[in-house]
Design a protein around this motif. Sequence first.
Motif, PDB file in Angstrom:
ATOM      1  N   PRO A   1       0.796  -1.193  -0.018  1.00  0.00           N
ATOM      2  CA  PRO A   1      -0.018  -0.017   0.117  1.00  0.00           C
ATOM      3  C   PRO A   1       0.981   1.413  -0.047  1.00  0.00           C
ATOM      4  O   PRO A   1       1.986   1.068   0.372  1.00  0.00           O
ATOM      5  N   GLU A   2       0.214   2.362  -0.495  1.00  0.00           N
ATOM      6  CA  GLU A   2       1.006   3.530  -0.504  1.00  0.00           C
ATOM      7  C   GLU A   2       1.142   4.210   0.992  1.00  0.00           C
ATOM      8  O   GLU A   2       0.157   4.076   1.644  1.00  0.00           O
ATOM      9  N   PRO A   3       2.360   4.644   1.366  1.00  0.00           N
ATOM     10  CA  PRO A   3       2.400   4.995   2.505  1.00  0.00           C
ATOM     11  C   PRO A   3       1.522   6.486   2.878  1.00  0.00           C
ATOM     12  O   PRO A   3       1.379   7.237   1.986  1.00  0.00           O
ATOM     13  N   PRO A   4       1.115   6.131   4.194  1.00  0.00           N
ATOM     14  CA  PRO A   4       0.119   7.434   4.454  1.00  0.00           C
ATOM     15  C   PRO A   4       0.649   8.708   4.833  1.00  0.00           C
ATOM     16  O   PRO A   4      -0.260   9.647   4.907  1.00  0.00           O
ATOM     17  N   GLU A   5       2.115   8.674   5.102  1.00  0.00           N
ATOM     18  CA  GLU A   5       2.583   9.894   5.075  1.00  0.00           C
ATOM     19  C   GLU A   5       2.413  10.640   6.444  1.00  0.00           C
ATOM     20  O   GLU A   5       2.224  11.972   6.772  1.00  0.00           O
ATOM     21  N   GLY A   6       1.982  10.040   7.560  1.00  0.00           N
ATOM     22  CA  GLY A   6       1.649  10.372   8.958  1.00  0.00           C
ATOM     23  C   GLY A   6       0.706   9.443   9.605  1.00  0.00           C
ATOM     24  O   GLY A   6       0.824   8.048   9.604  1.00  0.00           O
ATOM     25  N   GLY A   7      -0.180  10.169  10.350  1.00  0.00           N
ATOM     26  CA  GLY A   7      -1.273   9.456  10.927  1.00  0.00           C
ATOM     27  C   GLY A   7      -0.530   8.286  12.174  1.00  0.00           C
ATOM     28  O   GLY A   7       0.093   9.151  12.925  1.00  0.00           O
ATOM     29  N   TRP A   8      -0.701   7.144  12.223  1.00  0.00           N
ATOM     30  CA  TRP A   8       0.124   6.405  13.408  1.00  0.00           C
ATOM     31  C   TRP A   8       1.354   6.425  13.069  1.00  0.00           C
ATOM     32  O   TRP A   8       2.212   6.055  13.959  1.00  0.00           O
ATOM     33  N   GLY A   9       1.719   6.770  11.959  1.00  0.00           N
ATOM     34  CA  GLY A   9       3.228   6.970  11.435  1.00  0.00           C
ATOM     35  C   GLY A   9       4.227   7.577  12.569  1.00  0.00           C
ATOM     36  O   GLY A   9       5.206   7.533  12.788  1.00  0.00           O
ATOM     37  N   TRP A  10       3.501   8.739  13.273  1.00  0.00           N
ATOM     38  CA  TRP A  10       4.066   9.802  13.871  1.00  0.00           C
ATOM     39  C   TRP A  10       4.563   9.215  15.232  1.00  0.00           C
ATOM     40  O   TRP A  10       5.474   9.335  15.746  1.00  0.00           O
ATOM     41  N   VAL A  11       3.533   8.135  15.769  1.00  0.00           N
ATOM     42  CA  VAL A  11       3.905   7.427  16.833  1.00  0.00           C
ATOM     43  C   VAL A  11       4.996   6.528  16.734  1.00  0.00           C
ATOM     44  O   VAL A  11       5.735   6.201  17.610  1.00  0.00           O
ATOM     45  N   VAL A  12       4.980   5.751  15.409  1.00  0.00           N
ATOM     46  CA  VAL A  12       6.059   4.895  15.088  1.00  0.00           C
ATOM     47  C   VAL A  12       7.532   5.749  14.988  1.00  0.00           C
ATOM     48  O   VAL A  12       8.286   5.184  15.392  1.00  0.00           O
ATOM     49  N   LEU A 127      14.422   1.147  11.538  1.00  0.00           N
ATOM     50  CA  LEU A 127      14.489   1.667  10.055  1.00  0.00           C
ATOM     51  C   LEU A 127      13.545   1.235   9.251  1.00  0.00           C
ATOM     52  O   LEU A 127      13.163   2.061   8.379  1.00  0.00           O
ATOM     53  N   VAL A 128      13.263  -0.133   9.205  1.00  0.00           N
ATOM     54  CA  VAL A 128      12.258  -0.628   8.184  1.00  0.00           C
ATOM     55  C   VAL A 128      10.942  -0.227   8.118  1.00  0.00           C
ATOM     56  O   VAL A 128      10.374   0.182   7.085  1.00  0.00           O
ATOM     57  N   ILE A 129      10.335  -0.221   9.335  1.00  0.00           N
ATOM     58  CA  ILE A 129       8.902   0.371   9.782  1.00  0.00           C
ATOM     59  C   ILE A 129       8.948   1.685   9.197  1.00  0.00           C
ATOM     60  O   ILE A 129       7.589   2.079   8.662  1.00  0.00           O
ATOM     61  N   LEU A 130       9.589   2.719   9.047  1.00  0.00           N
ATOM     62  CA  LEU A 130       9.494   3.921   8.642  1.00  0.00           C
ATOM     63  C   LEU A 130       8.999   4.044   7.330  1.00  0.00           C
ATOM     64  O   LEU A 130       8.472   4.855   6.887  1.00  0.00           O
ATOM     65  N   GLY A 131       9.767   3.067   6.390  1.00  0.00           N
ATOM     66  CA  GLY A 131       9.221   3.089   5.048  1.00  0.00           C
ATOM     67  C   GLY A 131       7.875   2.502   4.637  1.00  0.00           C
ATOM     68  O   GLY A 131       7.356   2.715   3.761  1.00  0.00           O
ATOM     69  N   HIS A 132       7.089   2.078   5.830  1.00  0.00           N
ATOM     70  CA  HIS A 132       5.740   1.540   5.421  1.00  0.00           C
ATOM     71  C   HIS A 132       4.926   2.839   5.741  1.00  0.00           C
ATOM     72  O   HIS A 132       3.929   2.754   5.162  1.00  0.00           O
ATOM     73  N   TYR A 133       5.217   3.899   6.676  1.00  0.00           N
ATOM     74  CA  TYR A 133       4.306   5.036   6.886  1.00  0.00           C
ATOM     75  C   TYR A 133       4.900   6.370   5.903  1.00  0.00           C
ATOM     76  O   TYR A 133       4.063   7.250   5.921  1.00  0.00           O
ATOM     77  N   PHE A 134       6.084   6.437   5.378  1.00  0.00           N
ATOM     78  CA  PHE A 134       6.577   7.547   4.916  1.00  0.00           C
ATOM     79  C   PHE A 134       7.379   7.126   3.721  1.00  0.00           C
ATOM     80  O   PHE A 134       8.046   6.004   3.465  1.00  0.00           O
ATOM     81  N   LYS A 135       7.061   8.287   2.466  1.00  0.00           N
ATOM     82  CA  LYS A 135       8.114   8.097   1.503  1.00  0.00           C
ATOM     83  C   LYS A 135       8.472   9.500   1.072  1.00  0.00           C
ATOM     84  O   LYS A 135       9.698   9.605   0.885  1.00  0.00           O
ATOM     85  N   LYS A 136       7.584  10.360   0.677  1.00  0.00           N
ATOM     86  CA  LYS A 136       8.053  11.809   0.535  1.00  0.00           C
ATOM     87  C   LYS A 136       8.783  12.328   1.733  1.00  0.00           C
ATOM     88  O   LYS A 136       9.791  13.320   1.370  1.00  0.00           O
ATOM     89  N   ARG A 137       8.389  12.030   2.875  1.00  0.00           N
ATOM     90  CA  ARG A 137       9.076  12.847   4.032  1.00  0.00           C
ATOM     91  C   ARG A 137      10.201  11.726   4.766  1.00  0.00           C
ATOM     92  O   ARG A 137      10.493  11.835   5.816  1.00  0.00           O
ATOM     93  N   LEU A 138      10.621  10.664   3.821  1.00  0.00           N
ATOM     94  CA  LEU A 138      11.374   9.689   4.650  1.00  0.00           C
ATOM     95  C   LEU A 138      12.790  10.291   5.153  1.00  0.00           C
ATOM     96  O   LEU A 138      13.184   9.706   6.036  1.00  0.00           O
ATOM     97  N   GLY A 187       8.324  -1.183  20.921  1.00  0.00           N
ATOM     98  CA  GLY A 187       8.354  -2.082  19.907  1.00  0.00           C
ATOM     99  C   GLY A 187       6.981  -2.389  19.648  1.00  0.00           C
ATOM    100  O   GLY A 187       6.621  -2.790  18.501  1.00  0.00           O
ATOM    101  N   PHE A 188       6.008  -2.417  20.409  1.00  0.00           N
ATOM    102  CA  PHE A 188       4.729  -2.928  20.133  1.00  0.00           C
ATOM    103  C   PHE A 188       3.873  -1.820  19.271  1.00  0.00           C
ATOM    104  O   PHE A 188       2.956  -1.980  18.868  1.00  0.00           O
ATOM    105  N   THR A 189       4.405  -0.730  19.107  1.00  0.00           N
ATOM    106  CA  THR A 189       3.905   0.227  18.272  1.00  0.00           C
ATOM    107  C   THR A 189       4.111  -0.010  16.842  1.00  0.00           C
ATOM    108  O   THR A 189       3.442   0.672  15.977  1.00  0.00           O
ATOM    109  N   TYR A 190       5.112  -0.828  16.397  1.00  0.00           N
ATOM    110  CA  TYR A 190       5.443  -1.007  15.174  1.00  0.00           C
ATOM    111  C   TYR A 190       4.295  -1.826  14.321  1.00  0.00           C
ATOM    112  O   TYR A 190       4.475  -3.076  14.029  1.00  0.00           O
ATOM    113  N   LYS A 191       3.187  -1.217  14.270  1.00  0.00           N
ATOM    114  CA  LYS A 191       1.904  -1.820  13.360  1.00  0.00           C
ATOM    115  C   LYS A 191       2.523  -2.098  11.957  1.00  0.00           C
ATOM    116  O   LYS A 191       2.610  -1.036  11.309  1.00  0.00           O
TER     117      LYS A 191
END
Length: 450
Positions: A1-12, A127-138, A187-191
Amino acid sequence: PEPPEGGWGWVVMLAAMWCNGAVFGIQNSCGVLFVSMLQLFGSGEDKQMAFKTAWVGSLSMGMVFFCSPIVSIFTDLFGCRKVAVVGAAVGFAGLLASSFVSTIEPLYFTYGILFACGCSFAYQPSLVILGHYFKKRLGLVNGIVTAGSSLFTVSLPFLLRVLIDSVGLYNTLRVLCILMFILFLAGFTYKPLVPSAKDKEGGKKGKFRLPSERKICNFSVFKVLSYRIWAFGIPAALFGYFVPYVHLMKHVKDRFKDSVPEEVLLLCLGITSGVGRLIFGRVADYVPGAKKVYLQVASFFFIGLMTMMIPLCHVFGGLIAVCLFMGLFDGCFICIMAPIAFELVGAEDVSQAIGFLLGLMSIPMTVGPPIAGLLRDRLGTYDVAFYLAGVPPIIGGAILCFIPWVLKRQKLKERAKPVDKETTEKMLDNESTLVSDTTAKSLREMESGF
């Protein structure tokens, strides 16, 4: 899926920031622990105590990276969350066990291997989980996350010095266990947004089948020439990279005795490293493609130069200036590793690409500090050790300069292929047209003859 660029990603992002802080804050503050270990376990009779004690910190830092290829495989198989949580638990156990040893040798296992392996399993998924949530702001997010280690590097040396002076080394290690426990919870936040191999293979039934060997060990990344150069150049640069973090505190004590607060140097390294990560992380978002490599080339050049200048500083203010510049470019090197990996191999292979690179980095980072300690034991001074430690970063940076050139040649070849194909098709069309015209002419001549 396309990274949401935020949302729960900020907690991650905040959880990953704590991970970087807890893991590398402790590792980068090993100079304070090194001095304390020398005082606690050393004796005047042992002439190689600096060499033996340096193995604790360097082995720990080396194992963090040495385990990375294995961690990347487990991350692909089981997902970021499970690997990070288990890693933090192992790191907690290793650090706690280190607080009960009575000699230096058991620390090689409890601190240098067990604690470090746990840190490795906790660190790489961040490091890897960040690529799930961000692309343009990586790039920006990586800069913020890696700045976490700078915040801890700034504060931990002073906290460690106060703790060691008041409660001793053993209780200080037990206090540090609190950081690892919080990391366990983080570590439990890495959805996960991308399914792991276990989910893919098991399907709806939940049965886990081990994927093929090719999926587990993705050595195909080494077919990419630019990645091979990167994976060779960075380890070549790191033979002297970790030497100042381990030996700078002892060098200051040897040269200035107790007349200066040596922890200020780690403070300077940490502050400017954090600033460098935020600045260069954002700058990397605007640097096109693999030209980001040039930022790492510049950082290695200045890190090598600053390392060689350490013995030349006979005034404490000079050392502060050196550490300020070194920290700035250290931040540059660290924060753009993940974005460069994405550029060289793509998002699908980035986990194991980073894992293999960190594994290769482990060897020089483990070997460098003990060699510097051995030179100190033999020569009675760190001067030669720091001069030699500054050479590999400059050589490694020179090697990395070839990557953009290689990529440019590959793109030119790829552009040339369609042109050649079109030319061939046109030649075939022209030839078929010529043949058909000639045949028609011959038929007309035969008709006229009849």
